[in-house]
Design a protein around this motif. Structure first.
Motif, short mmCIF file in Angstrom:
data_model
loop_
_atom_site.label_atom_id
_atom_site.label_comp_id
_atom_site.label_asym_id
_atom_site.label_seq_id
_atom_site.Cartn_x
_atom_site.Cartn_y
_atom_site.Cartn_z
N SER A 162 0.85 -1.19 0.00
CA SER A 162 0.00 0.00 0.00
C SER A 162 0.89 1.24 0.00
O SER A 162 2.11 1.16 0.22
N GLY A 163 0.29 2.40 -0.24
CA GLY A 163 1.05 3.65 -0.26
C GLY A 163 1.80 3.89 1.04
O GLY A 163 2.96 4.29 1.04
N GLY A 164 1.14 3.62 2.15
CA GLY A 164 1.76 3.83 3.45
C GLY A 164 2.93 2.88 3.67
O GLY A 164 3.97 3.27 4.19
N GLN A 165 2.76 1.63 3.22
CA GLN A 165 3.84 0.66 3.37
C GLN A 165 5.03 1.04 2.50
O GLN A 165 6.19 0.92 2.92
N ARG A 166 4.74 1.53 1.28
CA ARG A 166 5.85 1.97 0.42
C ARG A 166 6.61 3.11 1.06
O ARG A 166 7.83 3.18 0.99
N GLN A 167 5.85 4.04 1.68
CA GLN A 167 6.52 5.18 2.29
C GLN A 167 7.40 4.70 3.45
O GLN A 167 8.48 5.24 3.67
N ARG A 168 6.96 3.66 4.14
CA ARG A 168 7.80 3.08 5.20
C ARG A 168 9.08 2.47 4.62
O ARG A 168 10.15 2.59 5.21
N VAL A 169 8.94 1.82 3.46
CA VAL A 169 10.13 1.26 2.82
C VAL A 169 11.09 2.40 2.42
O VAL A 169 12.30 2.30 2.61
N SER A 170 10.53 3.50 1.91
CA SER A 170 11.37 4.65 1.55
C SER A 170 12.12 5.17 2.77
O SER A 170 13.29 5.55 2.68
N ILE A 171 11.43 5.20 3.90
CA ILE A 171 12.08 5.68 5.12
C ILE A 171 13.16 4.67 5.56
O ILE A 171 14.27 5.06 5.92
N ALA A 172 12.84 3.38 5.45
CA ALA A 172 13.84 2.35 5.80
C ALA A 172 15.07 2.49 4.90
O ALA A 172 16.20 2.37 5.37
N ARG A 173 14.83 2.79 3.63
CA ARG A 173 15.98 2.96 2.71
C ARG A 173 16.84 4.15 3.13
O ARG A 173 18.06 4.09 3.12
N ALA A 174 16.16 5.23 3.53
CA ALA A 174 16.92 6.40 4.00
C ALA A 174 17.75 6.04 5.23
O ALA A 174 18.84 6.56 5.42
N LEU A 175 17.24 5.10 6.04
CA LEU A 175 17.92 4.75 7.29
C LEU A 175 19.11 3.81 7.07
O LEU A 175 19.89 3.59 8.00
N THR A 176 19.26 3.24 5.86
CA THR A 176 20.33 2.27 5.63
C THR A 176 21.70 2.87 5.94
O THR A 176 22.62 2.14 6.29
N VAL A 177 21.83 4.18 5.78
CA VAL A 177 23.15 4.80 5.92
C VAL A 177 23.29 5.55 7.24
O VAL A 177 24.17 6.40 7.39
N ASP A 178 22.43 5.25 8.22
CA ASP A 178 22.45 5.94 9.52
C ASP A 178 22.51 7.45 9.37
O ASP A 178 23.48 8.09 9.80
N PRO A 179 21.50 8.04 8.75
CA PRO A 179 21.56 9.47 8.47
C PRO A 179 21.46 10.31 9.74
O PRO A 179 20.93 9.86 10.75
N ARG A 180 21.98 11.52 9.66
CA ARG A 180 21.85 12.48 10.75
C ARG A 180 20.67 13.41 10.49
O ARG A 180 20.14 14.02 11.41
N VAL A 181 20.35 13.57 9.20
CA VAL A 181 19.26 14.47 8.81
C VAL A 181 18.39 13.76 7.77
O VAL A 181 18.92 13.16 6.84
N ILE A 182 17.07 13.83 7.95
CA ILE A 182 16.16 13.35 6.91
C ILE A 182 15.34 14.53 6.41
O ILE A 182 14.75 15.27 7.21
N VAL A 183 15.36 14.72 5.11
CA VAL A 183 14.52 15.75 4.49
C VAL A 183 13.34 15.02 3.86
O VAL A 183 13.52 14.23 2.94
N ALA A 184 12.15 15.23 4.41
CA ALA A 184 10.97 14.51 3.93
C ALA A 184 10.08 15.49 3.18
O ALA A 184 9.49 16.39 3.78
N ASP A 185 10.01 15.33 1.87
CA ASP A 185 9.27 16.27 1.03
C ASP A 185 7.85 15.77 0.82
O ASP A 185 7.64 14.82 0.07
#
Lengths: 356, 342
Positions: free
Chosen positions: A155-178
């Motif tokens: 679902s759209g919400g699940q995809r957005q969670r995957v996108s967030i998980a992908r952003a987290l792969t590199v242990d980010p300090r900042v997330i820009v969520a557009d």
């Protein structure tokens, strides 16, 4: 603020784009500081420059002038290891979860690629284990149900969670969520916002949420700040609750008064600040002085149509780019002592005739 | 007096490769003369299908499998589902105009606005070009646009807000008694949304038409609606006056939606998403379609689809066997649900 310098800063950044009709300044002299673990919302209507500002912060667009500083270093002058460190530290989550995931890659592949690339995982087995824990972290449980799914099976919400998980792969300090929640159903937006806020609380990730939806900004930013943008400039930057309760810039006042609320009595009795014009000027032909002055009911001839107002601190956490608001608020501060800015709405409306 | 529109146990199915997708099931509601009714729900709740079915513009793979759509004007009641082609053409625009969701796609992109007005008028037998021009001027004035400029423009030359105004004006061309609007303010900026809402309110007062609008946006319903119908998984699960719906809802899904949409001003209250996601409409869960997401679900909820029945407030129905439980928690006070649950 705790240990001095902000994590990431835009310093007098301007970004121009060439269009067939001429050069436009999508972002004009924007300065913004983001501390470790801070949540900030960029809000504004379409064309205000909020997405461009997000892309500038993420280092995806080079400023035409001004600087992007990460831990005090100028990102666009850094090389090698510093560049890589910045790229890992700042991650962007896109608006459209249908377009941002490769349709022929499984969730495991989507997550494993950056894990392997950034050497967070040496083997496929390690990558899978890391992917599992990321899915767990973003609430896709049990993870084994999701590893082998393709985006169209989510679902759209699940995809957005995957996108967030992908952003987290590199242990980010900042997330820009557009506009990270504007394309998912209203019933699940809050959990996605809570997920982002949880990352901030748990790992100290700083989050920049870009949104046109003030209700989202109010919820997300309740412990942070909101920057209101208009035609490429930040016109007001304040702690969220203060901005909602008592906006200083007439544009922010107009927006908050105009927004329909999901509550019949509240929305039908709201005080409004009527504008002089509904037309948003073109970025190609910006008015002189304050670019809001042709629409502003509080504009003063000889001042607002001549001088561009700078974003000026008016006490506390607040800054506003409006000649009239700065004058009134600083006068009021002088009269009543510091940091008391509880001008009621009605005063503004009375001076402009009837509302609505 | 008969309601202007009475939808009775309407069901719509789409033929898909996986089988029949029942997008609307046994939906019943009325729109009284001069009244504004909002249909709210998430994507996939069947609300757009319903709007399109009302003017019989369903795509080929869809059919109305049951129900009636009764439309009454000047004391004469007709079943929209039984109109022949000629009657249907008369019905659309003259009795009932549909203003579509996407203000850009609703226009023919290669002809100017004047031609769109003229085409529509001609298709409905208005032969006198001068009269069409006068009417177009009058309507564009009414929606606060400059007729000279707008009639000469092509759709892409107008802003989103202007296009929405033109569509509303065009919808009013033949003096319809009922205006159906599908997501009239979605994708518009805040100040433009505000202007469209104010415009609809003003036109409704001036012209006295009834309105039915379809939206996922609760705030639009709070602004404009007299009555609200909540849809979930193709079913109308609650019907109530606007204040009852926001302050005294009796269906757990309505409560879930209300808590999911934070207000900007006023107290934040208890804000939360609804767990899970909407059901598959081809093989929906047994019993109440909301039970997998519902915090109040009990075994009996799986046994049968709960009928829409009156609750403790006048003209207020909910399709929930646990509504009394809900009523005990929510009560009857005039306060937003998120505040009551805080």
């Amino acid at each position: 603020m705790t240990n001095g310098s902000p994590l990431i800063r835009l310093v007098h950044v301007t970004r121009e784009f060439k269009t067939p009709a001429g050069v436009i300044k999508a972002v004009d002299d924007v300065s913004l500081d983001l501390d470790r673990g801070e949540a900030i919302c960029l809000v504004g209507e379409s064309g205000c420059g909020k997405t461009t500002t997000g892309r500038l912060l993420a280092g995806l667009l080079r400023p035409t002038s001004g600087e992007l500083l990460f831990e005090g270093n100028d990102v666009w002058r850094s090389r090698g290891a510093d560049q890589v460190r910045f790229r890992r530290a700042v991650q962007l989550v896109h608006q459209d979860p249908y377009a941002s995931l490769n349709p022929v890659r499984t969730v495991e592949q989507v997550l494993a690629a950056p894990l392997r690339h950034h050497r967070k995982a040496q083997t496929a087995k390690q990558a899978r284990a890391a992917a599992r824990s990321l899915l767990q972290r973003v609430g896709l449980t049990p993870p084994d149900d999701f590893l082998h799914k393709f985006p169209h099976q989510l679902s759209g919400g699940q995809r957005q969670r995957v996108s967030i998980a992908r952003a987290l792969t590199v242990d980010p300090r900042v997330i820009v969520a557009d506009e990270a929640v504007s394309m998912v159903d209203v019933s699940i937006r809050i959990t996605l916002l809570d997920l982002l806020l949880g990352l901030r609380d748990e790992f100290g990730v700083s989050i920049v949420l870009i949104t046109h939806d003030l209700a989202v900004a109010r919820y997300f930013g309740r412990a942070g700040r909101i920057a209101v943008m208009y035609l490429g400039r930040v016109v007001e930057l304040s702690a969220t609750q203060e901005l909602i309760d008592d906006p200083a810039h007439p544009y922010a006042t107009a927006l908050i008064g105009a927004i329909p609320e999901a509550d019949p009595d509240l929305t039908r009795s709201k005080q409004r600040l009527p504008l002089k014009s509904a037309d948003v000027p073109s970025l190609l032909r910006l008015p002189p002085g304050c670019s809001f002055h042709p629409r502003c009911p509080r504009a003063e001839a000889g001042l607002c149509d001549v001088l561009v107002p700078a974003l000026t601190p008016i006490g506390g956490t607040r800054s506003v780019a409006c000649h009239v608001a700065v004058r009134e608020r600083t006068a009021l501060a002088a009269a009543t002592g510091p940091f008391r800015f509880d001008l009621p709405w009605v005063d503004i409306d009375k001076s402009e005739g009837s509302a609505g | 007096m008969d309601p202007i529109l009475s939808v009775q146990e309407l069901s719509v199915e789409y033929a898909t490769r996986r089988g029949a997708l029942r997008a609307a099931r046994d939906v019943s509601f009325d729109v009284e003369s001069g009244e504004t009714v909002a249909i709210i729900g998430e994507s996939g709740s069947g609300k757009t299908t319903l709007a399109v079915a009302l003017v019989r513009l369903l795509p080929r793979n869809a059919r109305v499998s049951a129900g009636a759509i009764r439309f009454t004007r000047d004391g004469i009641t007709r079943d929209v589902l039984r109109l022949d082609d000629e009657e249907l053409r008369e019905f659309r625009w003259r009795e009932c105009a549909l203003v579509f969701q996407s203000a850009l796609n609703a226009f023919n992109p290669v002809i100017d606005i004047w031609s769109q007005f003229l085409d529509t008028a001609r298709a409905h037998g208005m032969k006198d070009t001068k009269a069409v021009r006068d009417r177009s001027f009058e309507l564009l004035d009414l929606v606060h646009l400059d007729p000279e400029r707008v009639l000469r423009a092509y759709p892409h030359e107008l802003s989103g807000g202007m296009r929405q105004r033109v569509l509303i004006a065009l919808g009013l061309l033949l003096h319809p008694a009922l205006l159906i609007l599908d997501e009239p303010t979605t994708a518009l900026d805040i100040l433009t949304q505000r202007a469209i809402i104010d415009l609809l309110r003003e036109l409704r007062t001036k012209l006295g038409f009834s309105m039915l609008f379809i939206s996922h946006d609760l705030s639009l319903a709070a602004e404009l609606a007299d009555r609200v119908v909540t849809m979930y998984a193709g079913r109308a699960v609650e019907r109530a006056g606007v204040e009852d719906l926001f302050y005294r809802p009796r269906h757990p899904y309505s409560i879930g939606l209300l808590r999911a949409v934070p207000r900007v001003t006023g107290a934040l209250g208890s804000v939360a998403s609804i767990p899970g996601s909407p059901p598959d409409l081809i093989s929906p869960p047994p019993g109440c379609p909301y039970h997998p997401r519902c915090p109040l679900a009990i075994d009996a909820c799986l046994a049968a689809v709960p009928p829409l029945l009156p609750v403790d407030m006048p003209r207020h129905d909910a399709a929930c066997i646990r509504w009394q439980e809900v009523a005990r928690t929510i009560g009857t006070a005039e306060r937003h649900v998120a505040e009551k649950l805080a």
